[in-house]
Design a protein around this motif. Structure first.
Motif, PDB file in Angstrom:
ATOM      1  N   GLY A 444      72.786  33.566  71.855  1.00  0.00           N
ATOM      2  CA  GLY A 444      72.312  34.493  70.837  1.00  0.00           C
ATOM      3  C   GLY A 444      72.978  35.844  71.042  1.00  0.00           C
ATOM      4  N   VAL A 445      72.471  36.869  70.358  1.00  0.00           N
ATOM      5  CA  VAL A 445      73.137  38.179  70.378  1.00  0.00           C
ATOM      6  C   VAL A 445      73.188  38.783  71.782  1.00  0.00           C
ATOM      7  CG1 VAL A 445      72.843  40.590  69.683  1.00  0.00           C
ATOM      8  CG2 VAL A 445      72.817  38.782  67.960  1.00  0.00           C
ATOM      9  N   VAL A 446      72.032  38.901  72.415  1.00  0.00           N
ATOM     10  CA  VAL A 446      71.996  39.583  73.711  1.00  0.00           C
ATOM     11  C   VAL A 446      72.813  38.816  74.750  1.00  0.00           C
ATOM     12  CG1 VAL A 446      70.438  40.135  75.622  1.00  0.00           C
ATOM     13  CG2 VAL A 446      69.867  40.848  73.301  1.00  0.00           C
ATOM     14  N   ASP A 447      72.692  37.502  74.736  1.00  0.00           N
ATOM     15  CA  ASP A 447      73.455  36.703  75.703  1.00  0.00           C
ATOM     16  C   ASP A 447      74.953  36.757  75.422  1.00  0.00           C
ATOM     17  OD1 ASP A 447      71.181  36.011  77.024  1.00  0.00           O
ATOM     18  OD2 ASP A 447      70.887  34.135  75.933  1.00  0.00           O
ATOM     19  N   THR A 448      75.320  36.886  74.166  1.00  0.00           N
ATOM     20  CA  THR A 448      76.742  37.027  73.839  1.00  0.00           C
ATOM     21  C   THR A 448      77.300  38.305  74.458  1.00  0.00           C
ATOM     22  OG1 THR A 448      76.610  35.761  71.789  1.00  0.00           O
ATOM     23  CG2 THR A 448      78.386  37.375  71.933  1.00  0.00           C
ATOM     24  N   ILE A 449      76.519  39.386  74.373  1.00  0.00           N
ATOM     25  CA  ILE A 449      77.002  40.652  74.938  1.00  0.00           C
ATOM     26  C   ILE A 449      77.156  40.525  76.457  1.00  0.00           C
ATOM     27  CG2 ILE A 449      76.469  43.107  75.243  1.00  0.00           C
ATOM     28  CD1 ILE A 449      74.929  42.848  72.511  1.00  0.00           C
ATOM     29  N   SER A 450      76.159  39.932  77.106  1.00  0.00           N
ATOM     30  CA  SER A 450      76.275  39.732  78.558  1.00  0.00           C
ATOM     31  C   SER A 450      77.498  38.896  78.879  1.00  0.00           C
ATOM     32  CB  SER A 450      75.048  39.005  79.117  1.00  0.00           C
ATOM     33  OG  SER A 450      73.900  39.746  78.862  1.00  0.00           O
ATOM     34  N   ALA A 451      77.729  37.854  78.078  1.00  0.00           N
ATOM     35  CA  ALA A 451      78.866  36.967  78.338  1.00  0.00           C
ATOM     36  C   ALA A 451      80.193  37.694  78.111  1.00  0.00           C
ATOM     37  CB  ALA A 451      78.775  35.723  77.461  1.00  0.00           C
ATOM     38  N   MET A 452      80.242  38.592  77.141  1.00  0.00           N
ATOM     39  CA  MET A 452      81.470  39.388  76.954  1.00  0.00           C
ATOM     40  C   MET A 452      81.718  40.249  78.200  1.00  0.00           C
ATOM     41  SD  MET A 452      81.067  41.019  73.194  1.00  0.00           S
ATOM     42  CE  MET A 452      81.316  40.095  71.699  1.00  0.00           C
ATOM     43  N   LEU A 453      80.629  40.839  78.707  1.00  0.00           N
ATOM     44  CA  LEU A 453      80.772  41.721  79.872  1.00  0.00           C
ATOM     45  C   LEU A 453      81.248  40.942  81.091  1.00  0.00           C
ATOM     46  CD1 LEU A 453      77.619  43.963  79.333  1.00  0.00           C
ATOM     47  CD2 LEU A 453      80.001  44.752  79.381  1.00  0.00           C
ATOM     48  N   ASP A 454      80.790  39.698  81.224  1.00  0.00           N
ATOM     49  CA  ASP A 454      81.225  38.864  82.361  1.00  0.00           C
ATOM     50  C   ASP A 454      82.562  38.191  82.118  1.00  0.00           C
ATOM     51  OD1 ASP A 454      78.640  39.261  83.055  1.00  0.00           O
ATOM     52  OD2 ASP A 454      77.999  37.190  82.713  1.00  0.00           O
ATOM     53  N   GLY A 455      83.159  38.398  80.957  1.00  0.00           N
ATOM     54  CA  GLY A 455      84.439  37.748  80.674  1.00  0.00           C
ATOM     55  C   GLY A 455      84.307  36.296  80.235  1.00  0.00           C
TER      56      GLY A 455
END
Ligand SMILES: Nc1nc2c(c(=O)[nH]1)N[C@H]1C(S)=C(S)[C@@H](COP(=O)(O)OP(=O)(O)OC[C@H]3O[C@@H](n4cnc5c(=O)[nH]c(N)nc54)[C@H](O)[C@@H]3O)O[C@H]1N2
Ligand SMILES: Nc1nc2c(c(=O)[nH]1)N[C@H]1C(S)=C(S)[C@@H](COP(=O)(O)OP(=O)(O)OC[C@H]3O[C@@H](n4cnc5c(=O)[nH]c(N)nc54)[C@H](O)[C@@H]3O)O[C@H]1N2
Ligand SMILES: [Mo]
Length: 770
Positions: A444-455
């Motif tokens: 979802g949205v929040v997890d996508t942002i975390s995943a972007m931050l982790d590469g």
């Protein structure tokens, strides 16, 4: 544009102020005469569905339904201003980033596909086919399809959304962050286990028959103005309206209908709410539990006296499960604890309970004031508990009414935009389209942002919306977006998401809902689903803003073909679907039973309603019943944790609610006024209670920075806000979104739903120095 000032507005919602502001918008967007025709086509049988909110239309026919903010949404899309390749040639992205959101969108409609050029820091034109090829190459090059995320904002039509999810699943991921993750997700998560469907149960006809309306945490005067017409009628015929809101919103108090000449000429207005409850921020959960406690007490008294029971015993016995445990839990709750947690007196909870008990046909509505809190799911389920007690679901004039946001956010979910698809749906996709869709849950949205931050996410594609501004924790979201290899935005207007981009970036301009969509020489209509599960056709009437625009379905097909090199269901080419949108609708009908005969049924006047089993008292839950649920009062809330973290300033910690002004549509800023709340010519204001201000030692009229207090030690601030003394419960402050999104920590989310708790962020106010 008015000079910045704060001046109470004593007029009703709607009225002449609304008409005047529509005229101003038309002039601003350069739409003199033709604008009127555009406006007159909104929500008409042969016209387009208003791209504003998801409130349903009366019969989808006859008279023009006037709505100030619908008119603004239409005018913003029909603007005569253009963002051309020449525009981009004269400005670097770094320069554009200096401009505010209002200015960026104010430049008008995007006209050409554009590609970011790092050497010059500018966007340069690119041919459609080259853009599609580039996306296809990048997606194919990813070692794992789960390294891409596909965002959807809720204006996207059913046809575009269905094709989009089909392509993305053929490609191999369920990563579908969606605006609804930030919006009504707690509704979509909270309702299915208790009533069997994550949607509202009422229709407009129910609104006509209700005798009692409980309106929780929504501001219809600004965000769903056409709902005021319904509320006005209800109030006039003597229905009792109760508003439960952090603020005294004008539209919930008085409304003058711009379509009633009598009301307009006499400067009259209809009072709306007979009772107004202002709980502490997030206090609704305890408030509803208190109301229920009194209902149970009154019922017990009645039975003890030998009077008729006040609960609907037959309904509870025949249709529900879990009543005894639930009732025992509520009875054991202490009034002082409920008062403390809700910020509402026992007397007032009892008064509202008595109103509920008098109602024979009760509707409960809710919006972001309920969903954007840590306890959102529990609060929604507590509202359902209240309604179940007297069988107020599944009969005329009664039921649940979550008021959705974007005009097709509900439809997008219905046709498969879902990061957690059901196994049954995926089986069906496999069967109908002949490929094996991925089974892993997506982001979802929040997890996508975390995943972007982790590469972990390297390619981001946005079907509409403004991901960089609508999401929480702005600096971290931007860092995530900038770490992507490629960001792509399908959009109508320039926004900050196009400027906060990945190493490579594309802007793909699309047709808006108001524009004629011609495929193969034939005009195409698209379909949308409103907040009451009505599906209808929408045809644009304006000439496209540029001859280079493509429709959203055509853009999806272009990306899909370039990525996969083959179609689905035996079709060699994805474009087969977009030559005639009836083919997409047939594919939808083949996938979902509820859409059987889609093309035929949607062409009937007014369209059709999707099945809503709980409205017929059919409960598609695991146990086949409507379920009472037990929820304890929150223990330590985020604001309590923050008070400890703030040490000696603990007592000064306030809870920030981020809300919409009257002149904005989410991240699109139409103007700088919020006239019902008395704010003119500015947006950087923070509404605070005078006693809180006295306690902190800050005065109204001073300028402050808002500073986050969160356990992760990350510094979060939003600087330079004017303090406005306001009628708001102690302990709460309010300010506009998206300016305040940087204060919303990524991990501040609703339990079980992941929705950012944008209505309850612990903060401190700091006087600005200098
Ligand atoms: N013109 C216009 N129309 C819109 C939109 C827009 O931005 N502009 N946005 C669209 C979208 S996507 C959505 S989701 C909807 C949003 O429509 P709303 O749900 O009305 O959204 P908000 O403005 O965020 O405000 C919610 C209300 O909740 C109240 N509130 C805040 N905290 C609490 C609380 O703890 N308890 C209670 N009871 N009330 C509280 C606020 O005072 C405010 O009145 O509107 C849609 N329509
Ligand atoms: N702090 C805080 N954050 C919030 C909220 C809050 O209350 N507080 N509310 C949340 C809610 S409820 C929501 S729904 C989200 C909204 O999040 P989004 O849906 O992502 O944001 P919007 O501002 O509605 O998107 C506006 C952009 O959409 C594009 N657009 C407009 N029409 C079309 C179209 O027809 N097609 C395409 N492809 N693009 C189009 C334009 O380029 C425009 O700039 O924000 C959430 N964020
Ligand atoms: Mo929303």
């Amino acid at each position: 544009m008015s000079a910045p000032k704060i001046a109470p507005y004593d007029r009703p919602a709607g009225g002449w102020g609304a008409l005047k502001n529509v005229a101003i918008q038309l002039v601003t967007q350069g739409i003199p005469v033709k604008g009127a025709r555009t406006l007159l086509s909104a929500n008409q049988p042969s016209g387009f569905d208003c791209p504003g909110c998801a409130w349903p239309d009366r019969e989808h026919a006859s008279t023009f339904e006037f709505c100030e903010n619908g008119a603004k949404a239409v005018a913003a899309e029909a603007t005569r201003r253009r963002v051309t390749p020449e525009f981009f040639a004269t400005r670097t992205v770094t320069e554009l980033l200096e401009l505010d959101d209002y200015t960026l969108e104010g430049y008008g409609r995007l006209t050409h596909p554009m590609r970011y050029d790092a050497a010059t820091d500018r966007y340069l034109p690119i041919a459609w086919d080259a853009a599609f090829a580039m996306i296809g190459e990048r997606l194919r090059a990813l070692p794992d399809p789960d390294q891409a995320a596909f965002y959807t904002s809720g204006r996207t039509s059913n046809e575009a959304a269905f094709l989009y999810q089909l392509f993305v699943r053929q490609y191999g991921t369920n990563n579908f962050p969606d605006c609804s993750n930030m919006c009504h997700e707690p509704t979509s998560v909270g309702l299915p286990p208790v009533v069997g469907l994550g949607k509202g149960t009422v229709t407009l006809e129910d609104f006509e028959q209700a005798d009692t309306l409980l309106l929780f945490g929504q501001n219809p005067g600004t965000n769903h103005p056409r709902m005021l017409g319904e509320l006005r009628e209800a109030a006039k015929r003597g229905a009792t309206i109760v508003s439960i809101n952090l603020l005294h919103e004008r539209g919930l108090e008085r409304f003058a209908d711009p379509q009633r000449p009598g009301e307009m000429l006499s400067m009259g207005a209809t009072p709306i709410s007979a009772h107004y409850v202002t709980p502490a921020g997030g206090g609704d959960f305890a408030f509803v539990k208190g109301v229920i406690k009194h209902v149970l007490e009154r019922d017990a008294e009645a039975r003890a006296r030998g009077d008729a029971a006040l609960l609907d015993d037959a309904f509870i016995a025949e249709h529900t499960h879990g009543f005894d445990d639930f009732a025992a839990d509520v009875r054991a709750e202490r009034w002082d604890a409920l008062e403390r947690a809700s910020g509402v007196s026992r007397a007032q909870m009892c008064r509202i309970a008595d109103i509920y008990l008098r109602g024979e046909r009760v509707i409960a509505t809710w919006g972001m004031g309920i969903t954007q809190h840590k306890q959102a799911v529990a609060t929604i389920q507590m509202i359902v508990n209240l309604m179940l007690l007297r069988g107020n679901i599944g009969r005329p004039g009664a039921g649940l009414c979550p008021v959705r946001g974007h005009s097709n956010v509900q439809g997008d979910r219905t046709v498969g935009i879902n990061e957690k698809p059901s196994a049954a749906f995926l089986d069906r996709i496999a069967e109908v389209f002949g490929f094996a869709p991925p089974r892993r849950e997506g982001l979802g949205v929040v997890d996508t942002i975390s995943a972007m931050l982790d590469g972990r996410i390297k390619v981001f594609i946005g079907m509409g919306g403004n991901f960089a501004m609508a999401t929480p924790d702005t600096p971290r979201t931007w860092q995530g977006l900038r770490q992507c290899e490629l960001t792509v935005h399908v959009a109508t207007k320039l926004n900050r998401s196009h400027l906060v981009h990945g190493r490579d970036a594309l802007i793909l301009p699309c047709l808006g809902r108001t524009e004629i969509d011609m495929q193969n020489g034939v005009v195409q209509g698209v379909t949308v689903e409103d907040s009451m599960s009505m599906v209808h056709l929408s045809y644009g009437i304006n000439a496209p803003a540029s001859e280079h625009l493509r429709s959203e379905p055509a853009i999806v097909a272009g990306i899909a073909q370039a990525t996969m090199g083959r179609g689905v269901a035996g079709h060699a080419d994805w474009h087969w679907y977009t030559e005639d949108y009836d083919r997409i609708r047939d594919a939808i009908a083949a996938t979902f039973e509820d859409f059987a005969g889609f093309n035929r049924r949607v062409r009937r006047p007014g369209g059709f309603r999707l099945p809503v089993p709980p409205s017929e008292r059919r409960w598609m839950t695991a146990n086949g019943r409507a379920n009472f649920t037990t929820h304890a009062l929150p223990g330590e809330r985020p604001v309590d944790v923050a008070r400890k973290l703030a040490g000696e300033r603990g007592a000064d910690v306030l809870q920030l609610a981020t809300i919409r002004s009257h002149d904005q549509y989410n991240t699109t800023i139409y103007g700088l006024n919020d006239r019902y709340r008395g704010v003119f010519g500015q947006r950087r204001v923070v509404f605070a209670n005078l006693e809180d201000l006295d306690a902190i030692g800050i005065r109204a009229g001073e300028r402050v920075d808002i500073v986050g207090v969160w356990h992760d030690g990350i510094a979060r601030r939003a600087n330079d806000f004017l303090v406005v003394a306001y009628d708001i419960p102690r302990g709460s402050i309010a300010a506009y979104y998206p300016e305040t999104n940087g204060l919303v920590p990524l991990d501040a989310v609703a339990d079980g739903a992941g929705t950012p708790t944008s209505k309850s962020i612990p903060v401190l106010l700091e006087r600005r120095v200098g």
